[in-house]
Design a protein around this motif. Structure first.
Motif, mmCIF file in Angstrom:
data_model
loop_
_atom_site.group_PDB
_atom_site.id
_atom_site.type_symbol
_atom_site.label_atom_id
_atom_site.label_comp_id
_atom_site.label_asym_id
_atom_site.label_seq_id
_atom_site.Cartn_x
_atom_site.Cartn_y
_atom_site.Cartn_z
ATOM 1 N N ASN A 1 0.837 -1.186 0.087
ATOM 2 C CA ASN A 1 -0.133 0.004 0.065
ATOM 3 C C ASN A 1 0.911 1.051 0.013
ATOM 4 N N LEU A 2 0.216 2.618 -0.171
ATOM 5 C CA LEU A 2 1.099 3.768 -0.032
ATOM 6 C C LEU A 2 1.966 3.783 1.028
ATOM 7 N N GLU A 3 1.266 3.675 2.084
ATOM 8 C CA GLU A 3 1.993 3.798 3.366
ATOM 9 C C GLU A 3 3.473 3.018 3.642
ATOM 10 N N ASN A 4 2.982 1.781 3.228
ATOM 11 C CA ASN A 4 4.493 0.976 3.377
ATOM 12 C C ASN A 4 5.344 1.438 2.193
ATOM 13 N N MET A 5 4.803 1.587 1.073
ATOM 14 C CA MET A 5 5.995 2.244 -0.169
ATOM 15 C C MET A 5 6.621 3.220 0.359
ATOM 16 N N MET A 6 6.000 4.375 0.976
ATOM 17 C CA MET A 6 6.636 5.565 1.455
ATOM 18 C C MET A 6 7.723 5.241 2.672
ATOM 19 N N LYS A 7 7.247 4.176 3.515
ATOM 20 C CA LYS A 7 8.255 3.628 4.533
ATOM 21 C C LYS A 7 9.504 3.158 3.751
ATOM 22 N N ALA A 8 9.482 2.254 2.592
ATOM 23 C CA ALA A 8 10.425 1.515 2.078
ATOM 24 C C ALA A 8 11.297 2.657 1.336
ATOM 25 N N LEU A 9 10.570 3.598 0.909
ATOM 26 C CA LEU A 9 11.437 4.597 0.256
ATOM 27 C C LEU A 9 12.354 5.528 1.393
ATOM 28 N N GLU A 10 11.751 5.756 2.379
ATOM 29 C CA GLU A 10 12.674 6.550 3.293
ATOM 30 C C GLU A 10 13.579 5.587 3.814
ATOM 31 N N LYS A 11 13.414 4.432 3.872
ATOM 32 C CA LYS A 11 14.522 3.421 4.514
ATOM 33 C C LYS A 11 15.919 3.548 3.292
ATOM 34 N N ARG A 12 15.298 3.528 2.256
ATOM 35 C CA ARG A 12 16.362 3.584 1.103
ATOM 36 C C ARG A 12 16.893 4.992 0.962
ATOM 37 N N LEU A 13 16.361 5.905 1.395
ATOM 38 C CA LEU A 13 16.868 7.307 1.398
ATOM 39 C C LEU A 13 18.070 7.250 2.344
ATOM 40 N N ASP A 14 17.539 6.726 3.395
ATOM 41 C CA ASP A 14 18.376 7.009 4.688
ATOM 42 C C ASP A 14 19.843 6.173 4.294
ATOM 43 N N TYR A 15 19.778 4.895 3.340
ATOM 44 C CA TYR A 15 20.695 4.342 3.057
ATOM 45 C C TYR A 15 21.649 5.102 2.377
ATOM 46 N N PHE A 16 20.989 5.702 1.419
ATOM 47 C CA PHE A 16 21.656 6.779 0.280
ATOM 48 C C PHE A 16 22.491 7.885 1.165
ATOM 49 N N HIS A 17 21.821 8.333 2.178
ATOM 50 C CA HIS A 17 22.123 9.344 3.014
ATOM 51 C C HIS A 17 23.747 8.819 3.828
ATOM 52 N N ALA A 18 23.595 7.712 4.103
ATOM 53 C CA ALA A 18 24.595 7.303 5.077
ATOM 54 C C ALA A 18 25.820 6.918 3.970
ATOM 55 N N CYS A 19 25.455 6.787 2.621
ATOM 56 C CA CYS A 19 26.487 6.389 1.672
ATOM 57 C C CYS A 19 27.048 7.973 1.098
ATOM 58 N N GLY A 20 26.652 9.056 1.706
ATOM 59 C CA GLY A 20 27.349 10.258 1.299
ATOM 60 C C GLY A 20 26.328 11.178 0.381
ATOM 61 N N ALA A 21 25.021 10.568 0.131
ATOM 62 C CA ALA A 21 24.335 11.293 -0.908
ATOM 63 C C ALA A 21 23.606 12.465 -0.221
ATOM 64 N N ARG A 22 23.567 13.578 -0.775
ATOM 65 C CA ARG A 22 22.730 14.828 -0.250
ATOM 66 C C ARG A 22 22.103 15.504 -1.352
ATOM 67 N N LEU A 23 21.672 14.763 -2.487
ATOM 68 C CA LEU A 23 21.286 15.360 -3.717
ATOM 69 C C LEU A 23 20.198 14.491 -4.114
ATOM 70 N N SER A 24 19.185 15.010 -4.664
ATOM 71 C CA SER A 24 18.126 14.077 -5.623
ATOM 72 C C SER A 24 17.912 14.681 -6.804
ATOM 73 N N ASP A 25 17.351 14.001 -7.638
ATOM 74 C CA ASP A 25 17.221 14.640 -8.959
ATOM 75 C C ASP A 25 15.834 13.990 -9.382
ATOM 76 N N HIS A 26 15.012 14.727 -10.207
ATOM 77 C CA HIS A 26 13.769 14.456 -10.817
ATOM 78 C C HIS A 26 13.513 14.709 -12.189
ATOM 79 N N ALA A 27 13.514 13.790 -13.079
ATOM 80 C CA ALA A 27 12.860 14.021 -14.350
ATOM 81 C C ALA A 27 11.420 14.196 -14.724
ATOM 82 N N LEU A 28 11.013 15.376 -14.397
ATOM 83 C CA LEU A 28 9.511 15.560 -14.204
ATOM 84 C C LEU A 28 8.931 15.663 -15.862
ATOM 85 N N ASP A 29 9.730 15.815 -16.637
ATOM 86 C CA ASP A 29 9.176 16.080 -18.080
ATOM 87 C C ASP A 29 8.225 17.144 -18.111
ATOM 88 N N THR A 30 6.910 17.081 -17.702
ATOM 89 C CA THR A 30 5.960 17.978 -17.475
ATOM 90 C C THR A 30 5.578 17.851 -15.911
#
Length: 469
Positions: free
Chosen positions: A213-242
């Motif tokens: 469900n949406l709630e669990n998906m957002m929890k999974a995303l945040e967990k991965r974001l924390d993993y990226f943060h621990a690996c030094g990431a401080r920047l995201s990128d979005h190809a929004l197109d429109t």
């Protein structure tokens, strides 16, 4: 008549020459957005020849070749690298006024010290001379990066990537430059595209959280974001197109997620609501961690269905969209700002018609004591050429603070795109030099030098806050 690409190439006045040669020329490179392979950096890839180095994965060059009537097998197909190289060399002379002509000769000069004009007449000799250098240790991936004084590289990475090679590179004490991941969650955002369910299953496996469900998906995303943060990431990128915008309702977005996972069709309103909800929630996560986000706006991708079926995405069949963006972009940023969750943000537009939209949008959301919190990103993709860069910088200067601009990035899959920073710096110095020569800004080199060095490198170091060597 001036010589072709002399020491003062693109510098048309004395102030520009002084600014470039004394302040810009020797600044390091902070490449905060690119698409080069972290695996190739870690393995210190050795290029077989200049064909692989210059033409492998470079859709800019492929478009030039196709426009010259070159058979596709000499671009993306199974032809030899030598034949591909000869086909490109035969096409280049027609690039009058095209930045490819400048980029290619900057690459030949700055990488190999070869000042010959590339054509079908010189191509084989240049092939042999360049390949002799590529056989040496200095011309492997890491040597090429060091050659240009690159201090930091941000790769482009999916939330499910393991970041294996960035982690290994971080443990090398004498690398001479930093390689950090950057978060690109497009497959999460694009709920309406094929493969969404499969991607959610993969995200579930990697995160250990079932995305039912949406709630669990957002929890999974945040967990991965924390993993990226621990690996030094401080920047995201979005190809929004429109730019999407719909009511960021948990209920509507949750229902859209449920329908997508069951294979049911989605309404446009549901897609827009879902995308807005996820972008707003991600912005909150970025702000809490001190990240910056990038929105790339205005690409119309994969226009040629036959070539998409044959080769997939990102191979040279994209163009500029002309969808209006102002209202939805304003609503999206306002929604993130409403709860004080708008992070540092860089806005890129592919269509020059939007330069003044972006230029004025910045001022609506500046603040928090952060210089240039909302940035107008450098001329991007089809606009990272002389006229596109000038118009982007003129719009920024007219409507905001050019002196706080975080400057150029390669946005490239090539390991020899770094001369594009030189190209940008020459254009920048010439533009500022013209204003000074015209009496529109004082000839105060202490201030001018600070501004130029800031745009070339220092502003990015301060803005992103990622450690450099």
């Amino acid at each position: 008549m001036r010589p072709f690409m002399d020491a003062d190439f693109l510098l048309t006045n004395d102030v520009a020459k002084k600014l470039y040669h004394e302040y810009a020329e020797d600044m390091p490179i902070y490449d905060y957005h690119c698409h080069i392979s972290p695996r190739m950096i870690y393995e210190n890839h050795k290029f077989a020849n200049i064909g692989e180095l210059m033409l492998g994965g470079d859709h800019y060059k492929w478009r030039v070749m196709l426009s010259n009537g070159v058979d596709d097998r000499l671009c993306r197909g199974d032809a030899s690298w030598f034949d591909k190289w000869m086909a490109f060399a035969s096409s280049l002379k027609y690039c009058v006024g095209n930045p490819m002509y400048h980029w290619t000769h900057l690459e030949l000069r700055r990488v190999f010290g070869i000042e010959d004009i590339l054509s079908e007449k010189t191509a084989e000799d240049i092939w042999n001379r360049a390949n002799a250098l590529l056989a040496t240790e200095e011309y492997r991936c890491r040597g090429l990066i060091r050659k240009f004084g690159v201090k930091l590289i941000c790769t482009t990475d999916d939330p499910i990537d393991d970041l294996e090679h960035q982690k290994k590179l971080a443990k090398e004490p004498d690398l001479g430059f930093k390689v950090y991941p950057a978060w690109r969650p497009d497959k999460v955002i694009n709920i309406e595209r094929g493969g969404f369910v499969d991607y959610m299953n993969r995200l579930s496996r990697v995160s250990g959280i079932q995305c039912l469900n949406l709630e669990n998906m957002m929890k999974a995303l945040e967990k991965r974001l924390d993993y990226f943060h621990a690996c030094g990431a401080r920047l995201s990128d979005h190809a929004l197109d429109t730019v999407p915008y719909g009511v960021p309702s948990t209920h509507i977005a949750g229902e859209a997620f449920r329908k997508a996972m069951s294979g049911a069709p989605l309404t446009e309103a549901e897609v827009e609501s879902y995308k807005t909800y996820v972008l707003v929630e991600l912005a909150r996560m970025y702000k809490a961690r001190g990240w910056a986000q990038q929105y790339h706006i205005g690409a119309m991708r994969n226009n040629n269905p036959r070539m998409f079926d044959k080769y997939g995405a990102d191979v040279g069949f994209d163009s500029i969209d002309d969808t209006c963006i102002a209202q939805k972009l304003s609503h999206l940023l306002a929604e993130e700002e409403r709860t004080d969750n708008l992070p540092k943000t860089i806005l890129y537009c592919l269509n020059p018609k939007d330069n003044y939209v972006i230029g004025t949008m910045l001022g609506n959301f500046q603040g928090e004591g952060i210089p240039g919190k909302i940035q107008f990103g450098s001329g991007w993709w089809f606009c990272d050429q002389q006229f596109g860069m000038i118009e982007q910088m003129k719009a920024l200067a007219s409507l905001g603070l050019l002196g706080r601009f975080v400057g150029m990035l390669t946005d490239s899959r090539s390991f020899i795109s770094y001369p594009r920073h030189e190209y940008f710096r020459r254009i920048l110095c010439n533009l500022i030099g013209q204003w000074v020569e015209n009496g529109e800004y004082p000839e105060d080199y202490e201030t001018l030098g600070e501004i130029v060095r800031g745009i070339c490198y220092n502003n990015a170091v301060e803005y992103f806050g990622m450690k450099v060597d």
